[in-house]
Design a protein around this motif. Structure first.
Motif, PDB file in Angstrom:
ATOM      1  N   PRO A 240      50.241 -29.599  65.039  1.00  0.00           N
ATOM      2  CA  PRO A 240      51.371 -28.689  65.277  1.00  0.00           C
ATOM      3  C   PRO A 240      52.171 -29.077  66.513  1.00  0.00           C
ATOM      4  CG  PRO A 240      49.340 -27.704  66.076  1.00  0.00           C
ATOM      5  CD  PRO A 240      48.953 -28.999  65.397  1.00  0.00           C
ATOM      6  N   ASN A 241      53.451 -28.684  66.522  1.00  0.00           N
ATOM      7  CA  ASN A 241      54.274 -28.991  67.698  1.00  0.00           C
ATOM      8  C   ASN A 241      54.409 -27.792  68.624  1.00  0.00           C
ATOM      9  OD1 ASN A 241      55.995 -27.410  66.214  1.00  0.00           O
ATOM     10  ND2 ASN A 241      57.359 -29.096  65.608  1.00  0.00           N
ATOM     11  N   ALA A 242      53.642 -26.727  68.333  1.00  0.00           N
ATOM     12  CA  ALA A 242      53.649 -25.554  69.207  1.00  0.00           C
ATOM     13  C   ALA A 242      52.233 -25.002  69.325  1.00  0.00           C
ATOM     14  CB  ALA A 242      54.593 -24.497  68.653  1.00  0.00           C
ATOM     15  N   GLN A 243      52.008 -24.277  70.384  1.00  0.00           N
ATOM     16  CA  GLN A 243      50.689 -23.679  70.621  1.00  0.00           C
ATOM     17  C   GLN A 243      50.908 -22.209  70.977  1.00  0.00           C
ATOM     18  OE1 GLN A 243      47.631 -23.050  70.156  1.00  0.00           O
ATOM     19  NE2 GLN A 243      46.722 -24.906  70.986  1.00  0.00           N
ATOM     20  N   TYR A 244      49.917 -21.382  70.686  1.00  0.00           N
ATOM     21  CA  TYR A 244      50.068 -19.958  71.008  1.00  0.00           C
ATOM     22  C   TYR A 244      48.865 -19.454  71.787  1.00  0.00           C
ATOM     23  CZ  TYR A 244      46.605 -18.894  67.419  1.00  0.00           C
ATOM     24  OH  TYR A 244      45.442 -18.835  66.678  1.00  0.00           O
ATOM     25  N   HIS A 245      49.088 -18.388  72.502  1.00  0.00           N
ATOM     26  CA  HIS A 245      47.970 -17.648  73.086  1.00  0.00           C
ATOM     27  C   HIS A 245      48.369 -16.185  73.173  1.00  0.00           C
ATOM     28  CE1 HIS A 245      50.301 -18.155  76.833  1.00  0.00           C
ATOM     29  NE2 HIS A 245      49.742 -17.011  77.172  1.00  0.00           N
ATOM     30  N   LEU A 246      47.351 -15.357  73.369  1.00  0.00           N
ATOM     31  CA  LEU A 246      47.597 -13.915  73.438  1.00  0.00           C
ATOM     32  C   LEU A 246      47.256 -13.406  74.823  1.00  0.00           C
ATOM     33  CD1 LEU A 246      46.010 -13.784  70.060  1.00  0.00           C
ATOM     34  CD2 LEU A 246      47.963 -12.302  70.441  1.00  0.00           C
ATOM     35  N   ASN A 247      48.064 -12.482  75.327  1.00  0.00           N
ATOM     36  CA  ASN A 247      47.742 -11.810  76.579  1.00  0.00           C
ATOM     37  C   ASN A 247      47.384 -10.363  76.237  1.00  0.00           C
ATOM     38  OD1 ASN A 247      47.892 -10.231  78.918  1.00  0.00           O
ATOM     39  ND2 ASN A 247      49.240 -11.727  79.906  1.00  0.00           N
ATOM     40  N   PRO A 248      46.075 -10.036  76.249  1.00  0.00           N
ATOM     41  CA  PRO A 248      45.661  -8.705  75.803  1.00  0.00           C
ATOM     42  C   PRO A 248      46.188  -7.576  76.693  1.00  0.00           C
ATOM     43  CG  PRO A 248      43.751 -10.169  76.082  1.00  0.00           C
ATOM     44  CD  PRO A 248      44.935 -10.872  76.672  1.00  0.00           C
ATOM     45  N   LYS A 249      46.419  -7.863  77.968  1.00  0.00           N
ATOM     46  CA  LYS A 249      46.915  -6.800  78.868  1.00  0.00           C
ATOM     47  C   LYS A 249      48.363  -6.440  78.542  1.00  0.00           C
ATOM     48  CE  LYS A 249      43.945  -6.278  82.632  1.00  0.00           C
ATOM     49  NZ  LYS A 249      42.843  -7.144  82.230  1.00  0.00           N
ATOM     50  N   LEU A 250      49.136  -7.452  78.161  1.00  0.00           N
ATOM     51  CA  LEU A 250      50.547  -7.205  77.823  1.00  0.00           C
ATOM     52  C   LEU A 250      50.734  -7.059  76.316  1.00  0.00           C
ATOM     53  CD1 LEU A 250      52.381  -9.658  80.272  1.00  0.00           C
ATOM     54  CD2 LEU A 250      52.164  -7.176  80.458  1.00  0.00           C
ATOM     55  N   LEU A 251      49.640  -7.142  75.572  1.00  0.00           N
ATOM     56  CA  LEU A 251      49.665  -7.050  74.099  1.00  0.00           C
ATOM     57  C   LEU A 251      50.661  -8.057  73.525  1.00  0.00           C
ATOM     58  CD1 LEU A 251      49.725  -3.151  73.653  1.00  0.00           C
ATOM     59  CD2 LEU A 251      47.740  -4.665  73.605  1.00  0.00           C
TER      60      LEU A 251
ATOM     61  N   HIS B  37      51.944 -11.970  72.255  1.00  0.00           N
ATOM     62  CA  HIS B  37      51.651 -13.261  71.633  1.00  0.00           C
ATOM     63  C   HIS B  37      52.744 -14.224  72.083  1.00  0.00           C
ATOM     64  CE1 HIS B  37      51.714 -16.252  68.422  1.00  0.00           C
ATOM     65  NE2 HIS B  37      50.545 -15.814  67.990  1.00  0.00           N
ATOM     66  N   TYR B  38      52.345 -15.298  72.778  1.00  0.00           N
ATOM     67  CA  TYR B  38      53.306 -16.276  73.307  1.00  0.00           C
ATOM     68  C   TYR B  38      53.214 -17.576  72.508  1.00  0.00           C
ATOM     69  CZ  TYR B  38      53.581 -13.409  77.546  1.00  0.00           C
ATOM     70  OH  TYR B  38      53.772 -12.375  78.432  1.00  0.00           O
TER      71      TYR B  38
END
Ligand SMILES: C[S@@+](CC[C@H](N)C(=O)[O-])C[C@H]1O[C@@H](n2cnc3c(N)ncnc32)[C@H](O)[C@@H]1O
Length: 402
Positions: free
Chosen positions: A233-244, A246-247
């Motif tokens: 993939p040419n993109a990656q994601y992660h989640l910030n549970p405190k801010l709810l 998805h980046y």
């Protein structure tokens, strides 16, 4: 007690990727579906009496009986005003709902300043054999933000409610969302095309996992849901549970009009396992170059053998900075720029081991950057590299191979 694997005698955590199993046959009664049919889904928020007595929730919570396994009921909590009227519906226990309510997005409007704002980086289009996909609206470079969004629906991950009961509550949750958010949610793709369980079908095709209050929740982010899968993939994601939140960020240059992709499964698994995961979770066969090329699994084996050498701290180890550089090159060649935290980490240790602390710090910084992109700030893996960055010469690896 490491969950997945060990990197240089330290636990290495991997974020879980989610594939929901959905049973539709074991409890197939149609009665509930009739009474909570599509009328519930088409109910407009504006027609619902929205009160303030349930603050921060805009609607009275709708709850199940107490569930044996959970020793709690589950309720639908909606905040229709959330993030400038985007809205959010959460199906969870009353205790976890309080945890949600204490998070910054519910407490402080400025926490959401850069979230749920269109980045200008993408548009969607129907693509042959893949349904809708997300494409670049401008050229993107490494690290550029693609999306940053909160979920429309969050649901406590449980296996206790019968499927049709769960559907009833999911439908209430979706129906209470503001019109635009509800419509975007209902337009998302499904896996089964089974109208009786349409909301769970949408969840199955589009869900990520978010841990709040110590509990995993399924989370559907309507914009992000249009990202198709690729094994390089040419993109990656992660989640910030405190801010709810998805980046999604670009992991290599992306041309105008090029499809933006993420990986739904670990691209470091052998091809057959990746295909199995994609088939069982998402019902498609991947035809990307890494899946169709015969050499992919041999390259993966080579990469793992190199990692094993770099992870060998015995006197006979052939782990060297040169080997670490070759490993980095292989990751890039495979299009795994978004998964380079491990090889960057090995490079940091390999350089430190021959007394090159400067290079060790440079690669530790790159490992940190890669972890932040892939796992987010909560990742315990960050601490490993912070130690190297803070005091490379005091690190156990310093001059270990001189
Ligand atoms: C999260 S959705 C992605 C957006 C979806 N294409 C749509 O139309 O909304 C996941 C679904 O997209 C399709 N999909 C994703 N990646 C694919 C790929 N590489 N090849 C074929 N279909 C893919 C599959 O049907 C999968 O169940």
């Amino acid at each position: 007690s490491c969950t997945v694997r060990v990197l240089s005698r330290q636990c290495w955590y991997e974020s879980p990727l989610i594939s929901v199993s959905l049973s539709t046959s074991s409890d197939g009664i149609s009665e509930l579906v009739d009474s909570y049919g599509f009328n519930a889904l088409s109910r407009k928020t504006s027609q619902t009496k929205v009160g303030t007595q349930y603050a921060p929730w805009s609607h009275p919570p709708v709850c199940t009986e107490v569930l044996q396994g959970l020793r709690s009921k589950l309720c639908v909590y909606t905040n229709a005003a959330f993030s400038n009227g985007r809205g959010i519906s959460i199906f969870t226990t009353p205790k976890v709902a309080q945890e949600f309510a204490s998070l910054p997005p519910f407490q402080n409007a400025t926490a959401m300043d850069k979230i749920n704002v269109f980045s200008g980086a993408w548009y969607t289009q129907e693509l042959p054999g893949k349904g809708v996909g997300m494409l670049a609206r401008k050229t993107l470079k490494f690290g550029d933000g693609v999306t940053a969004h909160t979920p429309a629906l969050l649901a406590y991950l449980e296996g206790e409610l019968p499927t049709l009961q769960r559907e009833k509550y999911f439908r209430i949750a979706v129906s209470q969302l503001p019109d635009a958010t509800r419509d975007a949610f209902l337009q998302l793709t499904t896996v089964y095309g089974d109208e009786r369980i349409r909301v769970q079908d949408i969840v199955k095709a589009n869900t990520f996992q978010l841990e709040v209050g110590g509990q995993n929740h399924l989370a559907v982010f309507p914009e992000t849901s249009r990202l198709n899968h690729a094994c390089a993939p040419n993109a990656q994601y992660h989640l910030n549970p405190k801010l709810l939140t998805h980046y999604v960020r670009a992991t290599r240059p992306i041309a105008l009009g090029e499809e933006i992709t993420i990986s739904y499964t670990s691209p470091l698994e052998p091809t057959e396992m990746r295909q199995q995961h994609l088939q069982s979770g998402f019902h498609f066969t991947c035809t990307c170059p890494r899946c169709t090329s015969k050499g992919t699994d041999a390259t993966l084996s080579k990469m793992f053998a190199m990692q094993a050498s770099l992870n060998d701290w015995s006197v006979t180890s052939d782990g060297t900075p040169k080997l670490a550089e070759e490993l980095l090159q292989l990751y890039r060649q495979e299009g795994l720029e978004g998964f380079m935290d491990v090889p960057y980490g090995f490079a940091a240790l390999a350089y430190n081991a021959v007394g090159n602390s400067k290079k060790a710090v440079t690669y530790a910084e790159k490992a940190e950057e890669a972890i932040l992109m892939k796992d987010g700030v909560w990742s315990p893996n960050l601490r490993i590299w912070e130690e190297v960055m803070g005091n490379a010469k005091g690190h156990w690896s310093y001059k270990r191979r001189t």
